[in-house]
Scaffold this motif. Structure first.
Motif, PDB file in Angstrom:
ATOM      1  N   GLN A  19       2.372  -3.664   5.783  1.00  0.00           N
ATOM      2  CA  GLN A  19       0.829  -3.549   4.915  1.00  0.00           C
ATOM      3  C   GLN A  19       0.269  -3.040   5.828  1.00  0.00           C
ATOM      4  O   GLN A  19      -1.511  -2.472   5.883  1.00  0.00           O
ATOM      5  N   THR A  70      -0.004   2.649  -1.883  1.00  0.00           N
ATOM      6  CA  THR A  70      -1.297   2.212  -1.120  1.00  0.00           C
ATOM      7  C   THR A  70      -2.289   3.406  -0.482  1.00  0.00           C
ATOM      8  O   THR A  70      -1.845   4.267  -0.633  1.00  0.00           O
ATOM      9  N   ILE A  90      -4.670   5.271   1.708  1.00  0.00           N
ATOM     10  CA  ILE A  90      -5.331   4.372   3.205  1.00  0.00           C
ATOM     11  C   ILE A  90      -7.039   4.788   3.072  1.00  0.00           C
ATOM     12  O   ILE A  90      -7.914   5.222   2.895  1.00  0.00           O
ATOM     13  N   ASN A 105       3.450   3.004   1.266  1.00  0.00           N
ATOM     14  CA  ASN A 105       2.625   3.767   1.128  1.00  0.00           C
ATOM     15  C   ASN A 105       2.225   4.731   0.005  1.00  0.00           C
ATOM     16  O   ASN A 105       1.283   4.685   0.239  1.00  0.00           O
ATOM     17  N   GLY A 160      -3.272  -1.743   8.233  1.00  0.00           N
ATOM     18  CA  GLY A 160      -2.909  -0.789   9.282  1.00  0.00           C
ATOM     19  C   GLY A 160      -2.914  -0.537  10.611  1.00  0.00           C
ATOM     20  O   GLY A 160      -2.394  -0.674  11.633  1.00  0.00           O
ATOM     21  N   SER A 186       2.207  -5.589  -2.661  1.00  0.00           N
ATOM     22  CA  SER A 186       1.387  -4.995  -2.098  1.00  0.00           C
ATOM     23  C   SER A 186      -0.180  -5.110  -2.975  1.00  0.00           C
ATOM     24  O   SER A 186      -1.523  -4.049  -2.263  1.00  0.00           O
ATOM     25  N   ARG A 230      -4.968  -0.202   4.491  1.00  0.00           N
ATOM     26  CA  ARG A 230      -4.312  -0.160   3.030  1.00  0.00           C
ATOM     27  C   ARG A 230      -4.765  -0.853   2.056  1.00  0.00           C
ATOM     28  O   ARG A 230      -3.954  -2.252   1.718  1.00  0.00           O
TER      29      ARG A 230
END
Ligand code: NAD
Length: 515
Positions: free
Chosen positions: A142, A489, A491, A486, A144, A189, A160
Motif C-alpha cells: 500500500q 484504495t 490515491i 489499487n 505511496g 488496506s 493510498r
C-alpha cells in the motif's frame, strides 16, 4: 433481533447435521459483529447436489437488515482506517493460521454444499489462503511514492487511502477462494466490508467470517448478508457502498457493472469464460493428455479457468481416441467419497450436450445417463466429449460449466489462434507444444488475459493479478495483486513546501512552475 454468539452454534452445515431429521438450520447474517437471524419470512434452500438433501436455508434479507449491515460497516470505518497497518496485517497473520487449522472443516462444508471432491475443496481453500498470506504484506503493497524537491523546497508524495465501505458478491463455484480474493485485501488496506455469498453455498463464507473475528477483526469491519437479486440491487444502489467486487456470470456481472457504475461506484467484475487449449502435433502426448483431462473434467468443469474447448492442429483422430480412453477411467461419485474424481454438476449441462449432438457434433463419450450407486438422486454428469464442434454451435457459444470437453480442428496454428480470438470470452487460453517458436507466436497473438504454455489452468498467484479480459472482465483494476490493492484504495497526491519563504516577491497569478 435474536443475536447468536457463533455461526457454529446456529448451523453446522456438515454431513453430521444432515443425519438428523430436524428442520434445516437457518443461516444467520453477520451484522456489526453479531450473528443475527433474519426477520424475513422468505428463505431459500441450500441443497447438497450429491444427495438433494436440504443442508440449510438462507434468508432473503430484508432491506432494513441490509441497511444495518452497511451502517455497521460505516461506523466501524473511522477507527479501523486509523488502526496501524501493522495491527491490520497481524489480523491476517492470525487468520491464515486459523484457516489452516480449520481446513478440513471448510473443505467438508464446501463438498457438502457445492459438491466438488474433498481434495478439490482443499484446493479451493488453499488458493484463497494464499491471498490472505499476501495481504500480510499490505504495508509494502500500500506504499505511496515520494519525489523530493520537485521545485524549490517542494516535495510531492502520494498516499493510498482506503475507500470506506466496500462490498463483494460471490458465485457458487469457489465458495472459499472467491470471498478470500475480496475481503482480506479490502480490510487489510483499511476498508470495511459487506459480503454477499452465493445463495447456493454460503457456509464457507460464514466459517471464514467467524475465523476473521477470532483472528481479531473488530466488530463491523466484516459483515455478511444473504439473499439474491434484491440484495444485489440494494448493494448497487446504496450511497455508502463505494466499491463492488463481483464474480459470476455475464448476465449478473454486466447488470451490476452498469447499475453500480451509474451510481459512481468502482466495480471489478470477473465473469464467464470459454477457455481454449491449442494442441500442436509436436506436443508431448502424455503430459498434454493429463493436462486436458484434469483441466476439462476437474471440479466437474465448474471452474472459470476450466479448459472447455480443445483445438487440435492437424489430424485430431489419435488425440481424440486417447482422450476418450483416459476420460473413461475417471470415477464419478459424491465428493465425500475418497475415490471420487468428479462430483455432481448442473442439469443445464445436458441440454447443451444435446444441442451439440443435434447440430452435428459427434458424441465420443456420453456422461448424461450416469447413476452413482448410493447417490441415485445426485445431480451427476460424467465426463463427456463432443468432437467436430464448430463455432456456430450453441454448445460452443454458451458457457457449459460442466464436465464437457469440446473438440475442434484447425489446419495451422494461425487458424487455431483465429478461432480462439473470435470467441467473445478472454479469461484464459493454453498451448501444448514443444516448439518455442509456436509458443512465442501464441503468447503474442492470442487475445486472452491469462495464457498457459504447457500449463492448462494458468491462474496467477496473488503477487500477480487475475487478469481475465474481453467479455470475461469489466472494470479497470483486476482482483488481488497490485491491481487489487489499487482497486480498494484511492490515491491522494500531496505537494508540500517547507522552507524559509522568500519575502517581497509579491503575488503571481501565473500557473506555478518549477523554473
Ligand atoms: P451467477 O451470476 O448466477 O451468481 C453470482 C452472484 O450474482 C450470486 O451471488 C447471485 O446471487 C447473484 N446474481 C445472479 N443473478 C443475478 C441477477 N440477475 N441480478 C443480481 N444478482 C444476481 O453465477 P454462478 O452460477 O454462481 O457462478 C458461475 C459463473 O461464475 C460462471 O459464469 C463462471 O465462469 C463465473 N466465474 C467467473 C470467475 C472469474 O474469475 N472470471 C470465477 C468463478 C466463476
Amino acid at each position: 433481533l435474536f443475536a447468536i454468539k457463533s455461526y457454529n452454534q446456529s448451523t453446522a452445515a456438515t454431513e453430521q447435521s444432515l443425519r438428523h431429521s430436524d428442520p434445516p438450520p437457518r443461516v444467520p447474517n453477520l451484522i456489526g459483529g453479531s450473528f443475527v437471524n433474519s426477520q424475513s419470512s422468505e428463505f431459500i434452500d441450500v441443497i447438497n447436489p450429491a444427495t438433494q438433501q436440504v443442508v440449510s436455508q438462507i434468508p432473503l434479507t430484508k432491506n432494513e437488515e441490509f441497511k444495518s449491515a452497511v451502517s455497521a460497516a460505516k461506523q466501524a470505518f473511522p477507527s479501523w482506517r486509523n488502526t496501524p497497518i501493522t495491527t491490520r496485517q497481524r489480523v491476517m497473520l492470525k487468520l491464515q493460521e486459523l484457516i489452516r487449522r480449520d481446513m478440513d472443516k471448510l473443505a467438508m462444508n464446501i463438498t457438502t454444499e457445492q459438491g466438488k471432491t474433498l481434495k478439490d475443496a482443499q484446493g479451493d481453500v488453499f488458493r484463497g489462503l494464499e491471498v490472505v498470506e499476501h495481504a500480510c504484506g499490505m504495508a509494502s503493497l500500500q506504499m505511496g511514492e515520494f519525489a523530493s524537491n520537485v521545485s524549490h523546497g517542494i516535495d510531492t508524495y502520494s498516499i493510498r487511502e482506503p475507500l470506506g465501505v466496500c462490498a463483494g458478491i460471490c458465485p457458487f463455484n469457489f465458495p472459499a477462494m472467491i470471498p478470500l480474493w475480496m475481503f482480506p485485501v479490502a480490510v487489510t488496506s483499511g476498508n470495511t466490508f459487506v459480503l454477499k455469498p452465493s445463495e447456493k453455498d454460503p457456509g464457507a463464507s460464514m466459517i471464514l467470517a467467524e475465523l476473521a473475528m477470532e483472528a481479531g477483526l473488530p466488530s463491523g469491519v466484516l459483515n455478511v448478508v444473504h439473499g439474491t437479486h434484491d440484495i444485489v440491487n440494494a448493494i448497487c444502489d446504496d450511497e455508502d457502498v463505494k466499491a463492488i467486487s463481483f464474480v459470476g456470470s455475464n448476465t449478473a456481472g454486466m447488470h451490476i457493472y452498469a447499475r453500480a457504475s451509474a451510481k459512481g461506484k468502482r466495480v471489478q467484475s470477473n465473469m464467464g469464460a470459454k477457455n481454449h487449449g491449442i494442441v500442436m502435433p509436436d506436443a508431448s502426448v502424455d503430459a498434454t493428455m493429463n493436462a486436458l483431462v484434469a483441466a476439462g473434467f476437474g471440479a466437474a468443469g465448474q471452474r472459470c479457468m476450466a479448459l472447455s474447448t480443445v483445438v487440435f492442429v492437424g489430424d485430431p483422430k489419435e488425440w481424440e481416441n486417447e482422450l476418450v480412453k483416459r476420460a473413461k477411467t475417471l470415477k464419478v461419485n459424491a465428493g465425500t467419497e475418497p475415490d471420487a474424481d468428479l462430483g455432481p454438476a448442473k442439469d443445464r449441462v445436458c441440454k447443451l450436450i444435446q444441442s451439440g449432438v443435434e447440430s452435428g457434433a459427434r458424441l465420443l463419450l456420453d456422461g448424461r445417463d450416469i447413476v452413482v450407486p448410493g447417490y441415485e438422486q445426485g445431480n451427476f454428469v460424467g465426463p463427456t466429449i463432443l468432437s467436430g464442434v464448430t463455432e456456430d454451435m450453441e454448445c460452443y457459444k454458451e458457457e457449459i460449466f460442466g464436465p464437457v470437453l469440446l473438440c475442434m480442428q484447425a489446419d495451422s496454428l494461425e487458424e487455431a489462434i483465429n478461432i480462439v480470438n473470435r470467441n467473445k470470452y478472454g479469461n484464459g487460453a493454453a498451448i501444448f507444444t514443444s516448439s518455442g517458436v509456436a509458443a512465442r507466436k501464441f503468447q503474442t497473438d492470442i487475445e486472452a488475459g491469462q495464457v498457459g504454455i504447457n500449463v492448462p489452468i494458468p491462474v496467477p498467484l496473488p503477487f500477480f493479478s487475475f487478469t481475465g479480459s474481453k467479455a470475461s472482465f469489466a472494470g479497470d483494476l483486476n482482483f488481488y495483486g497490485k491491481a487489487g490493492v489499487n482497486f480498494y484504495t484511492q490515491i491522494k497526491t500531496v505537494t508540500q513546501q517547507w522552507k524559509d519563504l522568500p519575502g517581497g516577491s509579491g503575488v503571481s497569478l501565473a500557473m506555478p512552475t518549477s523554473q
